[in-house]
Design a protein around this motif. Structure first.
Motif, PDB file in Angstrom:
ATOM      1  N   TYR A 206      -1.075   2.624  -3.102  1.00  0.00           N
ATOM      2  CA  TYR A 206      -2.603   2.149  -3.066  1.00  0.00           C
ATOM      3  C   TYR A 206      -3.186   2.357  -1.855  1.00  0.00           C
ATOM      4  N   LYS A 207      -4.516   2.339  -2.228  1.00  0.00           N
ATOM      5  CA  LYS A 207      -5.408   2.287  -0.835  1.00  0.00           C
ATOM      6  C   LYS A 207      -5.235   0.705  -0.129  1.00  0.00           C
TER       7      LYS A 207
ATOM      8  N   GLU B  31       4.026  -3.772  -9.545  1.00  0.00           N
ATOM      9  CA  GLU B  31       5.159  -2.996  -8.899  1.00  0.00           C
ATOM     10  C   GLU B  31       6.541  -3.683  -9.195  1.00  0.00           C
TER      11      GLU B  31
ATOM     12  N   SER C 180       0.696  -1.368  -0.280  1.00  0.00           N
ATOM     13  CA  SER C 180      -0.155   0.069   0.150  1.00  0.00           C
ATOM     14  C   SER C 180       0.669   1.245   0.072  1.00  0.00           C
TER      15      SER C 180
ATOM     16  N   LEU D  46      -1.281  -6.390  -8.107  1.00  0.00           N
ATOM     17  CA  LEU D  46      -0.681  -5.093  -7.902  1.00  0.00           C
ATOM     18  C   LEU D  46       0.840  -5.430  -7.388  1.00  0.00           C
TER      19      LEU D  46
ATOM     20  N   GLY E  15      -3.776  -8.629  -3.272  1.00  0.00           N
ATOM     21  CA  GLY E  15      -2.971  -7.715  -3.510  1.00  0.00           C
ATOM     22  C   GLY E  15      -1.674  -8.278  -4.599  1.00  0.00           C
TER      23      GLY E  15
ATOM     24  N   GLU F 157      -7.277  -1.932  -1.684  1.00  0.00           N
ATOM     25  CA  GLU F 157      -7.132  -2.427  -3.129  1.00  0.00           C
ATOM     26  C   GLU F 157      -5.977  -3.411  -2.873  1.00  0.00           C
ATOM     27  N   VAL F 158      -5.459  -3.678  -1.881  1.00  0.00           N
ATOM     28  CA  VAL F 158      -4.193  -4.791  -1.725  1.00  0.00           C
ATOM     29  C   VAL F 158      -4.622  -5.875  -0.595  1.00  0.00           C
TER      30      VAL F 158
ATOM     31  N   GLY G 276       3.676   1.129  -3.330  1.00  0.00           N
ATOM     32  CA  GLY G 276       2.695   1.363  -4.529  1.00  0.00           C
ATOM     33  C   GLY G 276       1.755   2.429  -4.631  1.00  0.00           C
TER      34      GLY G 276
END
Length: 346
Positions: free
Chosen positions: A191-192, A300, A186, A296, A293, A195-196, A189
């Motif tokens: 991200y919220k 990354e 999070s 994502l 996650g 999201e992961v 990257g």
């Protein structure tokens, strides 16, 4: 140690990679028809500086640790299972051990933070302390402890390579460790947490929102600096995650390829690559984890994941399977002839 090891990491040999590409493209098959097996050979050629790379001594290093964030209810499995499974690995009866045996690989178990007095002398004792702190109330560990966790990974990687290991797999054991892994992804990257963050080891869906909130709270409280991977590790990470990152750095510094397992190992790889981007050239991703996650994390890292098997056990299970895939790639390179060698006149 960390700084000196990072300085030792060299770029892989791109000229040898080009020679490997030329050979692989001219094997008796349509160009590109063996897909990622071809890419694996080329990458190994660049690492080992030869058109005919080989591996002969495979090892998976499993780092075990507990997490203070467990007290926030982010996992349903009892914390004691970390020790139980670490001991079961010594007996050779866990998932990674079963698969590693089939791959003719050793499994090495290292205690970097199990929340218990470990009495089994076959578990390597590198305990920093009994688990990290609850990162909703402060940093998971001090910066010095974060560096120490990475350096333990470097030490263990070096010791195994000194004993003959020429390829390493990274594994972990730690109840609740998908939480710090999601937090790391999070932050790095951008991200919220929603999201992961997934269910980990079968967390009931009705408790997933709480897990997301815990990660969000920890990030907001500690304010980790995404551009400082040690700061991220220290504030929301885990000892075993740092140690896996160290093993990747250690392998790269010795010119030895390292297999990234699943989601948690990917979080460690993010730390390692942020510390030194050249580490990436020594890493092979293994499987596309079913943990939320994972997509994502792979994005990354920028590493292809050959195996899509819906795995999410961790322990290094994906690395064990990937060993066999790499051996298939080497068999292709070593046992096929080129068109010229096969007498084709094209």
């Amino acid at each position: 140690m960390l700084e000196s090891t990072l300085r030792k990491i060299k770029s892989v040999n791109k000229k040898t990679a080009l020679k490997s590409i030329e050979r692989v493209d001219n094997l008796v098959k349509p160009k590109g028809s063996l897909g990622m097996l071809e890419e694996i050979v080329v990458k190994l050629s660049a690492i080992q500086n030869t058109k005919f790379p080989k591996i002969s001594n495979k090892e998976i290093i499993v780092f075990a640790s507990d997490h203070g964030i467990f007290e926030e209810g982010v996992a349903i499995t009892p914390r004691e299972v970390t020790l139980i499974q670490a001991e079961n690995m010594i007996l050779g009866v866990t998932g990674v051990c079963a698969l590693a045996k089939n791959a003719n690989s050793k499994v090495i178990v290292v205690d970097v933070g199990i929340d218990a007095d470990v009495k089994n002398n076959k578990i390597i004792n590198k305990k920093i302390r009994k688990g990290t702190s609850n990162f909703t109330k402060g940093p998971a560990m001090s910066r010095e402890e974060a560096i120490r966790s990475i350096e333990i990974g470097i030490e263990i990687a070096n010791s195994r390579i000194d004993l003959g290991a020429d390829i390493l797999g990274t594994g972990e054991m730690g109840i609740g460790n998908t939480t710090p892994s999601s937090a790391i992804l999070s932050v790095i990257g951008g991200y919220k947490p929603s999201e992961v963050t997934g269910i980990g080891a079968n967390l009931p869906l009705e408790r997933l929102e709480k897990k997301i909130d815990v990660i969000d709270k920890g990030i907001k409280f500690n304010k980790p600096n995404k551009n400082d991977p040690i700061d991220v590790l220290s504030k929301v990470g885990g000892f075993e995650i740092g140690a896996m990152a160290g093993a990747m750095i250690g392998g790269a510094s010795r010119g030895v390829p390292v297999i990234v397992d699943g989601f948690i190992s990917s979080a460690a790889a993010l730390i390692a690559i942020k510390l030194e981007p050249k580490v990436k050239d020594y890493l092979f991703a293994s499987h596309f984890s079913k943990e939320k996650g994972a997509f994502l994390a792979s994005k990354e890292l920028g590493l292809k994941t050959p195996l899509h098997l819906d795995l999410r056990l961790g322990e290094g299970t994906g690395a064990a399977i990937m060993f066999s895939i790499i051996e298939f790639a080497l068999a292709m390179n070593n046992n096929m002839v080129t068109f010229d060698e096969g007498g084709f006149k094209l």
